[in-house]
Design a protein around this motif. Sequence first.
Motif, PDB file in Angstrom:
ATOM      1  N   SER A  85     102.429 -30.180  78.442  1.00  0.00           N
ATOM      2  CA  SER A  85     102.016 -28.981  77.717  1.00  0.00           C
ATOM      3  C   SER A  85     102.464 -27.692  78.411  1.00  0.00           C
ATOM      4  CB  SER A  85     100.488 -28.960  77.557  1.00  0.00           C
ATOM      5  OG  SER A  85      99.846 -28.915  78.822  1.00  0.00           O
ATOM      6  N   ALA A  86     102.823 -27.795  79.704  1.00  0.00           N
ATOM      7  CA  ALA A  86     103.237 -26.615  80.451  1.00  0.00           C
ATOM      8  C   ALA A  86     104.629 -26.175  79.995  1.00  0.00           C
ATOM      9  CB  ALA A  86     103.230 -26.899  81.946  1.00  0.00           C
ATOM     10  N   LEU A  87     104.853 -24.873  80.007  1.00  0.00           N
ATOM     11  CA  LEU A  87     106.127 -24.325  79.561  1.00  0.00           C
ATOM     12  C   LEU A  87     107.106 -24.257  80.736  1.00  0.00           C
ATOM     13  CD1 LEU A  87     107.093 -23.225  76.779  1.00  0.00           C
ATOM     14  CD2 LEU A  87     106.645 -20.924  77.666  1.00  0.00           C
ATOM     15  N   SER A  88     108.334 -24.693  80.503  1.00  0.00           N
ATOM     16  CA  SER A  88     109.378 -24.632  81.522  1.00  0.00           C
ATOM     17  C   SER A  88     110.723 -24.522  80.819  1.00  0.00           C
ATOM     18  CB  SER A  88     109.339 -25.874  82.417  1.00  0.00           C
ATOM     19  OG  SER A  88     109.819 -27.005  81.713  1.00  0.00           O
ATOM     20  N   SER A  96     109.600 -10.029  81.236  1.00  0.00           N
ATOM     21  CA  SER A  96     110.147 -11.329  81.592  1.00  0.00           C
ATOM     22  C   SER A  96     109.044 -12.329  81.919  1.00  0.00           C
ATOM     23  CB  SER A  96     111.089 -11.186  82.790  1.00  0.00           C
ATOM     24  OG  SER A  96     110.533 -10.307  83.768  1.00  0.00           O
ATOM     25  N   LEU A  97     109.433 -13.597  81.850  1.00  0.00           N
ATOM     26  CA  LEU A  97     108.535 -14.707  82.163  1.00  0.00           C
ATOM     27  C   LEU A  97     109.279 -15.698  83.041  1.00  0.00           C
ATOM     28  CD1 LEU A  97     105.974 -16.525  81.717  1.00  0.00           C
ATOM     29  CD2 LEU A  97     107.153 -17.393  79.654  1.00  0.00           C
ATOM     30  N   HIS A  98     108.665 -16.102  84.151  1.00  0.00           N
ATOM     31  CA  HIS A  98     109.256 -17.124  85.004  1.00  0.00           C
ATOM     32  C   HIS A  98     109.033 -18.509  84.399  1.00  0.00           C
ATOM     33  CE1 HIS A  98     109.779 -14.981  89.159  1.00  0.00           C
ATOM     34  NE2 HIS A  98     110.342 -14.330  88.155  1.00  0.00           N
ATOM     35  N   LEU A  99     110.109 -19.251  84.273  1.00  0.00           N
ATOM     36  CA  LEU A  99     110.054 -20.608  83.744  1.00  0.00           C
ATOM     37  C   LEU A  99     110.819 -21.521  84.701  1.00  0.00           C
ATOM     38  CD1 LEU A  99     110.776 -20.035  79.931  1.00  0.00           C
ATOM     39  CD2 LEU A  99     108.579 -20.581  80.992  1.00  0.00           C
ATOM     40  N   PRO A 100     110.150 -22.450  85.371  1.00  0.00           N
ATOM     41  CA  PRO A 100     110.847 -23.331  86.315  1.00  0.00           C
ATOM     42  C   PRO A 100     111.853 -24.224  85.603  1.00  0.00           C
ATOM     43  CG  PRO A 100     108.589 -24.064  85.952  1.00  0.00           C
ATOM     44  CD  PRO A 100     108.707 -22.725  85.290  1.00  0.00           C
ATOM     45  N   LEU A 101     112.872 -24.611  86.338  1.00  0.00           N
ATOM     46  CA  LEU A 101     113.924 -25.454  85.785  1.00  0.00           C
ATOM     47  C   LEU A 101     113.502 -26.914  85.657  1.00  0.00           C
ATOM     48  CD1 LEU A 101     116.963 -23.908  87.666  1.00  0.00           C
ATOM     49  CD2 LEU A 101     116.650 -23.947  85.185  1.00  0.00           C
ATOM     50  N   MET A 102     112.359 -27.253  86.253  1.00  0.00           N
ATOM     51  CA  MET A 102     111.840 -28.612  86.152  1.00  0.00           C
ATOM     52  C   MET A 102     110.446 -28.560  85.530  1.00  0.00           C
ATOM     53  SD  MET A 102     111.423 -27.022  89.129  1.00  0.00           S
ATOM     54  CE  MET A 102     112.748 -27.505  90.197  1.00  0.00           C
ATOM     55  N   ALA A 103     110.059 -29.633  84.837  1.00  0.00           N
ATOM     56  CA  ALA A 103     108.737 -29.685  84.221  1.00  0.00           C
ATOM     57  C   ALA A 103     107.678 -29.785  85.300  1.00  0.00           C
ATOM     58  CB  ALA A 103     108.650 -30.877  83.274  1.00  0.00           C
ATOM     59  N   ILE A 104     106.757 -28.831  85.295  1.00  0.00           N
ATOM     60  CA  ILE A 104     105.664 -28.808  86.269  1.00  0.00           C
ATOM     61  C   ILE A 104     104.354 -28.611  85.517  1.00  0.00           C
ATOM     62  CG2 ILE A 104     104.670 -27.578  88.244  1.00  0.00           C
ATOM     63  CD1 ILE A 104     107.469 -26.706  89.016  1.00  0.00           C
ATOM     64  N   GLY A 105     103.346 -29.448  85.818  1.00  0.00           N
ATOM     65  CA  GLY A 105     102.041 -29.254  85.206  1.00  0.00           C
ATOM     66  C   GLY A 105     101.812 -30.037  83.932  1.00  0.00           C
ATOM     67  N   LEU A 125     105.639 -11.926  84.228  1.00  0.00           N
ATOM     68  CA  LEU A 125     104.682 -13.014  84.405  1.00  0.00           C
ATOM     69  C   LEU A 125     105.319 -14.132  85.217  1.00  0.00           C
ATOM     70  CD1 LEU A 125     103.448 -13.187  80.705  1.00  0.00           C
ATOM     71  CD2 LEU A 125     102.339 -11.987  82.588  1.00  0.00           C
ATOM     72  N   THR A 126     104.632 -14.572  86.264  1.00  0.00           N
ATOM     73  CA  THR A 126     105.090 -15.729  87.020  1.00  0.00           C
ATOM     74  C   THR A 126     104.658 -17.020  86.323  1.00  0.00           C
ATOM     75  OG1 THR A 126     103.098 -15.537  88.378  1.00  0.00           O
ATOM     76  CG2 THR A 126     105.122 -14.569  89.247  1.00  0.00           C
ATOM     77  N   ASN A 127     103.635 -16.939  85.518  1.00  0.00           N
ATOM     78  CA  ASN A 127     103.169 -18.063  84.695  1.00  0.00           C
ATOM     79  C   ASN A 127     102.257 -17.481  83.627  1.00  0.00           C
ATOM     80  OD1 ASN A 127     100.211 -18.270  85.655  1.00  0.00           O
ATOM     81  ND2 ASN A 127     101.371 -18.320  87.583  1.00  0.00           N
ATOM     82  N   LEU A 128     101.663 -18.328  82.835  1.00  0.00           N
ATOM     83  CA  LEU A 128     100.806 -17.854  81.743  1.00  0.00           C
ATOM     84  C   LEU A 128      99.326 -17.829  82.128  1.00  0.00           C
ATOM     85  CD1 LEU A 128     102.561 -19.627  78.736  1.00  0.00           C
ATOM     86  CD2 LEU A 128     102.702 -17.208  79.378  1.00  0.00           C
ATOM     87  N   PHE A 129      99.020 -18.152  83.384  1.00  0.00           N
ATOM     88  CA  PHE A 129      97.651 -18.070  83.905  1.00  0.00           C
ATOM     89  C   PHE A 129      96.645 -18.848  83.047  1.00  0.00           C
ATOM     90  CE2 PHE A 129      99.890 -14.134  85.048  1.00  0.00           C
ATOM     91  CZ  PHE A 129      99.808 -14.206  86.441  1.00  0.00           C
TER      92      PHE A 129
END
Length: 320
Positions: A109-112, A97-106, A73-77
């Motif tokens: 509530s968004a997961l990172s 696997s799940l992609h999680l950016p190293l910085m808070a985006i969105g 998953l690149t994100n949780l859609f």
Amino acid sequence: MRLQRRSFMAGLGTVGALALFEHPVFAGSRRAFFARHAQPMGLQLGSLGTISSRDIDAILGKVAEIGYREIELTNLFGLQPAQIGAAAVRAGLSVSSLHLPLMAIGGPSALSMTSDTSRIVDAMGALGAKWAVAPILLIPSNFRPQSGESLEAAIARTIAAAGEDIWKQTAEALNRKGDALRQSGIGVAYHNHNLDFAPIGKTTGWEILWRETEPDFVGFEVDIGWVQLAGLDPVHFLEGASGRIKLLHVRDIADSQPRGYRIAMGSPAVGSGKLDWTRILPAAYHAGARHFLVEQEPQTAVEPIDAVARSYTYLSQIAG
């Protein structure tokens, strides 16, 4: 008969013997890579474009029908992890696997990777995933595209200006989260782009990450298409990175894609580009990769689901 066969092969020489086994008559007797290693083929779900709660079951059903057995998953859609995890189970798929950016985006509530460790552990548990992957390095806080500048060009300019420090900060963030998550059985990995190999004085971003990250805390998800675009030989690169590669993005590149260090999106169906997968897949396996994930940007000329089906058909026949 055995002595006669040896004499025959010796007479061919090394080059002749290799050519003989590449002949179609013999090639069919070589076992396909994924079958020989009992290795499931995976798909990075972002290759299919936007996904919603209304079509998650239908899409994952089609992915499984093609033959894929893992998804990334690149994100949780916009869905809850439990929704995706349950849909994957219904389709007979596992989430690698799940992609999680190293910085808070969105928003908060968004997961990172900056989220509380407990939130990440809960989400990964609901998905059944074991790898949290940073999709790109830390982007400097002063990142702003200039007037008329493309996003890709702005990223390249900002990263170049940041120098070695931004890569060292990235390594520090990866180590910190990797140490925290491994206690819950979750691995942290870093996904490269071609800009990782751009010269920074006498080194590169990749070399800094390789040197500064702890092997016990951080693995790597190698996108081999970006490696090729940076002008490196994929097989030699994989041999040099052996031991810490955990996942491989199976991305092909087209002749029209410019070589260099500027991110240039776009990738054809695997097998219709330039990469030699008969050499790359075995090299990646020997380097430690155990998750092979097809990735391609959604295309306008071909329906994304048809494109990933073509990639699966091609890869399922590759010997190695």
